[in-house]
Enzyme design. Structure first.
Site, PDB file in Angstrom:
ATOM      1  N   GLY A  14       0.783  -1.233   0.000  1.00 34.95           N
ATOM      2  CA  GLY A  14       0.000   0.000   0.000  1.00 34.95           C
ATOM      3  C   GLY A  14       0.810   1.276   0.000  1.00 34.95           C
ATOM      4  O   GLY A  14       0.352   2.315   0.480  1.00 34.95           O
ATOM      5  N   ASN A  16       1.539   3.052  -2.584  1.00 30.79           N
ATOM      6  CA  ASN A  16       0.826   4.003  -3.465  1.00 30.79           C
ATOM      7  C   ASN A  16      -0.364   4.605  -2.738  1.00 30.79           C
ATOM      8  O   ASN A  16      -0.645   5.802  -2.859  1.00 30.79           O
ATOM      9  CB  ASN A  16       0.393   3.297  -4.750  1.00 30.79           C
ATOM     10  CG  ASN A  16       1.521   3.189  -5.759  1.00 30.79           C
ATOM     11  OD1 ASN A  16       1.871   4.174  -6.401  1.00 30.79           O
ATOM     12  ND2 ASN A  16       2.123   2.030  -5.863  1.00 30.79           N
ATOM     13  N   ILE A  88      -7.339  -9.214 -11.815  1.00 32.56           N
ATOM     14  CA  ILE A  88      -7.898  -8.480 -12.964  1.00 32.56           C
ATOM     15  C   ILE A  88      -9.352  -8.154 -12.642  1.00 32.56           C
ATOM     16  O   ILE A  88     -10.109  -9.040 -12.237  1.00 32.56           O
ATOM     17  CB  ILE A  88      -7.835  -9.371 -14.234  1.00 32.56           C
ATOM     18  CG1 ILE A  88      -6.375  -9.820 -14.487  1.00 32.56           C
ATOM     19  CG2 ILE A  88      -8.397  -8.641 -15.467  1.00 32.56           C
ATOM     20  CD1 ILE A  88      -5.394  -8.688 -14.712  1.00 32.56           C
ATOM     21  N   LEU A  89      -9.744  -6.901 -12.777  1.00 32.56           N
ATOM     22  CA  LEU A  89     -11.130  -6.523 -12.447  1.00 32.56           C
ATOM     23  C   LEU A  89     -12.111  -7.204 -13.397  1.00 32.56           C
ATOM     24  O   LEU A  89     -11.877  -7.240 -14.616  1.00 32.56           O
ATOM     25  CB  LEU A  89     -11.310  -5.009 -12.564  1.00 32.56           C
ATOM     26  CG  LEU A  89     -10.922  -4.144 -11.372  1.00 32.56           C
ATOM     27  CD1 LEU A  89     -11.281  -2.692 -11.671  1.00 32.56           C
ATOM     28  CD2 LEU A  89     -11.597  -4.604 -10.086  1.00 32.56           C
ATOM     29  N   HIS A 105       1.000   1.427 -13.020  1.00 27.07           N
ATOM     30  CA  HIS A 105       1.767   0.260 -13.492  1.00 27.07           C
ATOM     31  C   HIS A 105       3.250   0.617 -13.464  1.00 27.07           C
ATOM     32  O   HIS A 105       3.626   1.731 -13.883  1.00 27.07           O
ATOM     33  CB  HIS A 105       1.314  -0.132 -14.900  1.00 27.07           C
ATOM     34  CG  HIS A 105       2.045  -1.336 -15.422  1.00 27.07           C
ATOM     35  ND1 HIS A 105       1.753  -2.614 -14.992  1.00 27.07           N
ATOM     36  CD2 HIS A 105       3.080  -1.431 -16.291  1.00 27.07           C
ATOM     37  CE1 HIS A 105       2.593  -3.455 -15.600  1.00 27.07           C
ATOM     38  NE2 HIS A 105       3.407  -2.766 -16.386  1.00 27.07           N
ATOM     39  N   VAL A 145      -5.913  -5.905 -20.057  1.00 29.76           N
ATOM     40  CA  VAL A 145      -4.899  -5.849 -18.983  1.00 29.76           C
ATOM     41  C   VAL A 145      -3.865  -4.792 -19.374  1.00 29.76           C
ATOM     42  O   VAL A 145      -3.165  -4.936 -20.377  1.00 29.76           O
ATOM     43  CB  VAL A 145      -4.220  -7.229 -18.801  1.00 29.76           C
ATOM     44  CG1 VAL A 145      -3.173  -7.147 -17.681  1.00 29.76           C
ATOM     45  CG2 VAL A 145      -5.246  -8.307 -18.505  1.00 29.76           C
ATOM     46  N   ASP A 146      -3.833  -3.692 -18.603  1.00 32.78           N
ATOM     47  CA  ASP A 146      -2.880  -2.592 -18.850  1.00 32.78           C
ATOM     48  C   ASP A 146      -3.059  -1.993 -20.243  1.00 32.78           C
ATOM     49  O   ASP A 146      -2.092  -1.572 -20.895  1.00 32.78           O
ATOM     50  CB  ASP A 146      -1.433  -3.100 -18.691  1.00 32.78           C
ATOM     51  CG  ASP A 146      -1.163  -3.609 -17.280  1.00 32.78           C
ATOM     52  OD1 ASP A 146      -0.302  -4.495 -17.135  1.00 32.78           O
ATOM     53  OD2 ASP A 146      -1.831  -3.129 -16.340  1.00 32.78           O
ATOM     54  N   ALA A 174       8.501   7.145  -8.532  1.00 32.95           N
ATOM     55  CA  ALA A 174       7.832   7.768  -9.686  1.00 32.95           C
ATOM     56  C   ALA A 174       6.344   7.434  -9.677  1.00 32.95           C
ATOM     57  O   ALA A 174       5.498   8.305  -9.930  1.00 32.95           O
ATOM     58  CB  ALA A 174       8.474   7.275 -10.983  1.00 32.95           C
TER      59      ALA A 174
END
Ligand code: GRF
Length: 215
Positions: A14, A16, A88-89, A105, A145-146, A174
């Protein structure tokens, strides 16, 4: 302008999430209201970070789509932030919240992304490939995905003696910066979408962190 209700989905440490909570604490995100932190893993340290910040938490299995949707609707969620969320949602969620889901990501999408590219594995692949630039991407989430629209990226140089761990530390820093910028912009209605790409008004959409680069 009313506050934007945000639910943050996590699976692990966590950091982020912490960057978002710290930004709000500093007063950098006056339009954000963090309503919920949802983890698919009961032991995620991010849950402790949320509790410490006074944000409601829930543990919901990634298989329990109907309960996840119920919780998101009842909390009147207007923005979902995937902050280290590994599953994956389901399509039901990405359809209902289309244009309202942001993900962070740890690479410069479309490089080193998609199935199997997450966490330290991403940085190992970057080093194995011998690329000189990597970075982080904050993007909208679609059914893939992404693959959703990229909102902001920050480039990070790869040093000749980097390990996956040393590189991960710089990329994670970053991630924290651009995720805060992306969420802040969304809550302030400064995201501009034109045709198949988007950007942030009044913000560079590419930041460059060349720490350690040979300039
Ligand atoms: C980060 O590398 C993030 O990009 C990825 O999950 C990792 C852990 O993030 N999606 P956090 O420390 O749990 O926020």
């Amino acid at each position: 302008m009313s506050l934007t209700n945000i639910s943050v989905l996590i699976s692990g440490s966590g950091t982020n999430l912490q960057a978002l909570l710290d930004a709000q604490e500093r007063g950098d995100m006056p339009e954000a209201s963090f309503k919920l932190v949802i983890s698919n893993a009961a032991g995620a340290f991010g849950l402790e970070r949320a509790n410490k910040a006074g944000v409601e938490t829930k543990v919901i299995s990634s298989k329990d789509t109907s309960f996840l949707l119920k919780v998101l609707r009842e909390s009147e969620t207007e923005l979902i932030v995937l902050a280290g969320y590994l599953p994956i949602l389901p399509r039901a969620v990405t359809d209902e919240f289309c244009g309202k889901i942001l993900n962070i990501h740890p690479s410069l999408i479309p490089s080193f992304c998609g199935k199997g590219y997450y966490g330290i594995k991403t940085h190992q692949a970057v080093i194995d490939a011998g690329v000189k630039i990597t970075g982080a991407t904050a993007h909208f989430v679609d059914a893939g995905v992404d693959t959703g629209m990229i909102l902001i990226q920050e480039a990070v140089s790869v040093k000749w003696d980097d390990t996956p761990q040393s590189l991960q530390r710089r990329v994670l820093a970053a991630e924290h910066r651009i995720l805060v910028a992306a969420v802040k912009a969304f809550t302030e209605n400064r995201v501009v979408i034109s045709e198949n790409h988007c950007y942030i008004e009044d913000e560079m959409d590419l930041l460059v962190n060349m720490e350690g680069a040979f300039l």
